[in-house]
Scaffold this active site. Structure first.
Site, short mmCIF file in Angstrom:
data_model
loop_
_atom_site.label_atom_id
_atom_site.label_comp_id
_atom_site.label_asym_id
_atom_site.label_seq_id
_atom_site.Cartn_x
_atom_site.Cartn_y
_atom_site.Cartn_z
N HIS A 288 0.84 -1.20 0.08
CA HIS A 288 -0.01 0.07 0.09
C HIS A 288 0.87 1.32 -0.14
CE1 HIS A 288 0.38 0.40 4.36
NE2 HIS A 288 0.07 -0.77 4.61
N HIS A 331 7.54 1.41 11.03
CA HIS A 331 8.13 3.00 10.92
C HIS A 331 9.01 3.64 11.46
CE1 HIS A 331 6.23 6.91 8.89
NE2 HIS A 331 7.37 6.51 8.19
N GLU A 337 4.58 12.48 14.36
CA GLU A 337 2.90 12.15 14.23
C GLU A 337 2.06 12.23 15.32
OE1 GLU A 337 2.93 8.34 12.20
OE2 GLU A 337 4.69 8.76 10.98
N HIS A 361 3.86 9.73 18.02
CA HIS A 361 5.17 8.91 17.59
C HIS A 361 5.89 10.19 16.98
CE1 HIS A 361 2.04 5.75 17.15
NE2 HIS A 361 2.74 5.41 18.30
N HIS A 367 7.56 2.83 15.48
CA HIS A 367 6.15 2.74 15.84
C HIS A 367 5.61 1.65 14.55
CE1 HIS A 367 6.36 6.32 13.37
NE2 HIS A 367 5.32 5.82 12.80
FE FE2 Z 1 4.15 6.69 10.81
#
Ligand code: FE2
Length: 438
Positions: A288, A331, A337, A361, A367
């Site tokens: 994705h 990630h 974020e 995050h 995360h």
């Molecule tokens: Fe992220």
């Protein structure tokens, strides 16, 4: 009260609440109709390029200079402004919070702002702050404007009525509203206590992202943004106007309502948007794309592709990708974020991240899906599956987000969030198959 809106993003609108109140063919007649005062509100420098130039002409009962007397300092203890560094002793880490409880004492929308993070520097007009709001009382004779940034309101519980100088908007959970920098407004509650999130954007105004090869449609479509028609109060009673200016709060007292704009035209105006009209685009075979595919609006920083802040949602959608780990991947990110959940469940964290809650995050902290989410996703039979009841969002900024003392010390901070990844097992055993035995 009925709410009426004009469709389009960043259009040049015109609207009048009394017939003939809006001058035609010029901005500044010698004597405007109804004895109104003409006033320009500039949201960009005069000389900004045409595509970025924003201003509106307001025709009002009194000019804005009459809507303020002498200011005196006032306090808004829990609304913090960047830079707000080293406000607490909490070490860095991935963080998550339960919903902020509704207030016990009488609290209006402005008093109910609780800042979670700040980023950048308000005095150089870069960065943002992430806030929660909680309120149980309508603003009646109290008004407010924020000179420090535009306010992106994200209701999570309870409808609010956002009454601005340029019109009134009804905003329900699942919708968002933007109040431009400097615009006077008040917030009324429609169903009892309310809770939601705010992104206070110190930087460039939110705009729609380019779509590149996606083409002319999908994501947030311009016609789904709604700007209210002109509306005014002709009210002569004791009122208070509170102003946030470079992180400080000031109050002035006046004997009338400052929401007295009878007609206006221009492209600097409040608006709202129903998140259910967002048309998501995603993977239709495998893998994705990055979550940037879900960007509703972006505030550019001046460096190409590097947002001052992006507003991103994770809306209901189909998942169809074959031979793919479907949840968000693991990630690490130079961007920071801040996430919230408006309703339902978020696919990477089915437990612990609840509507009204938040997670952070921050720059370069890893995360991704919790152990349970990983197990489920790696063992699932990959049929087409609808993520139905969900609406999460993210304020993602290029600047590190500094926690406030409130965010670091509040009881809603989960001290076990980090443990959600503890159950991720070592699957590597030196063979290409790996160890998937349990
Ligand atoms: Fe992220």
């Amino acid at each position: 009260m009925t709410f009426r809106y004009m469709p389009g993003f960043g259009n040049d609108f015109e609207t009048e609440s009394l017939p003939g109140a809006l001058p035609q063919g010029q901005n500044s007649p010698q004597r405007p109709a109804y004895g109104l005062y003409a006033e320009q509100l500039s949201g960009s420098p005069f000389t900004a390029p045409r595509g970025a130039n924003e201003r509106s002409w307001l025709y009002r009962i009194r000019p804005s200079v009459r809507h303020a007397a002498r200011f005196r300092p006032t306090a808004c203890e829990r609304w913090k402004t960047a830079p707000n560094l080293h406000d607490h002793e909490l070490p860095i880490g991935q963080l998550r919070w339960d919903p902020t409880p509704m207030p016990n004492e009488e609290t209006d929308f402005i008093a109910g702002v609780r800042t979670m993070t700040t980023a950048g520097d308000v005095t150089t007009q870069v960065g943002m702050a992430a806030h929660v709001y909680i309120a149980n009382t309508s603003m009646v004779d109290d008004y407010f404007f924020d000179a420090d940034g535009e306010l992106l309101l994200v209701p999570q519980e309870g409808r609010i009525r956002v009454m601005t100088e340029m019109g009134a908007m009804e905003v329900a959970p699942g919708e968002i509203a933007i109040v431009p920098r400097g615009m006077i407004f008040k917030v009324e509650l429609m169903d009892g206590p309310v809770r939601g999130y705010i992104c206070e954007n110190y930087g460039a105004k939110f705009t729609l992202p380019d779509r590149g090869p996606i083409g002319a449609n999908c994501l947030a479509n311009p016609r789904d943004f709604k700007t209210p028609v002109a509306w005014y109060e002709d009210k002569e009673t004791d009122c208070r106007l509170t102003v946030k200016w470079c992180g400080r709060f000031y109050r002035t007292e006046i004997d009338h309502s400052p929401l007295d704009v009878v007609a206006w035209h221009g492209n600097y105006a409040p608006y709202k948007y129903d998140l259910s009209t967002y048309s998501p685009v995603g993977a239709i075979l495998f893998d994705h794309p990055d979550p940037s595919i879900f960007t509703v609006m972006t505030s550019p920083s001046g460096e190409e592709g590097t947002a001052n802040v992006d507003f991103i949602i994770f809306p209901p959608r189909w998942q169809v990708a074959e031979h793919t780990f479907r949840p968000p991947w693991y990630h690490r990110n130079v961007m920071s974020e801040f996430m919230g959940l408006i309703r339902g469940r978020y696919d990477a964290k089915e437990e612990g991240f609840v509507p009204g809650g938040m997670s952070l995050h921050n720059m370069m902290l890893p995360h991704g899906p919790d152990a349970e989410g990983f197990e489920k996703a790696t063992k699932a039979e990959l049929q087409p599956m609808k993520l139905g009841d969900t609406m999460a969002f993210m304020f993602e900024t290029r600047f590190p987000q500094h926690l406030t003392r409130f965010a670091a010390e509040t009881e809603t901070l989960q001290d076990d969030y980090i443990d959600c990844w503890k159950g991720l097992k070592k699957r590597f055993n030196g063979t290409p198959e790996g160890d998937w035995s349990d």
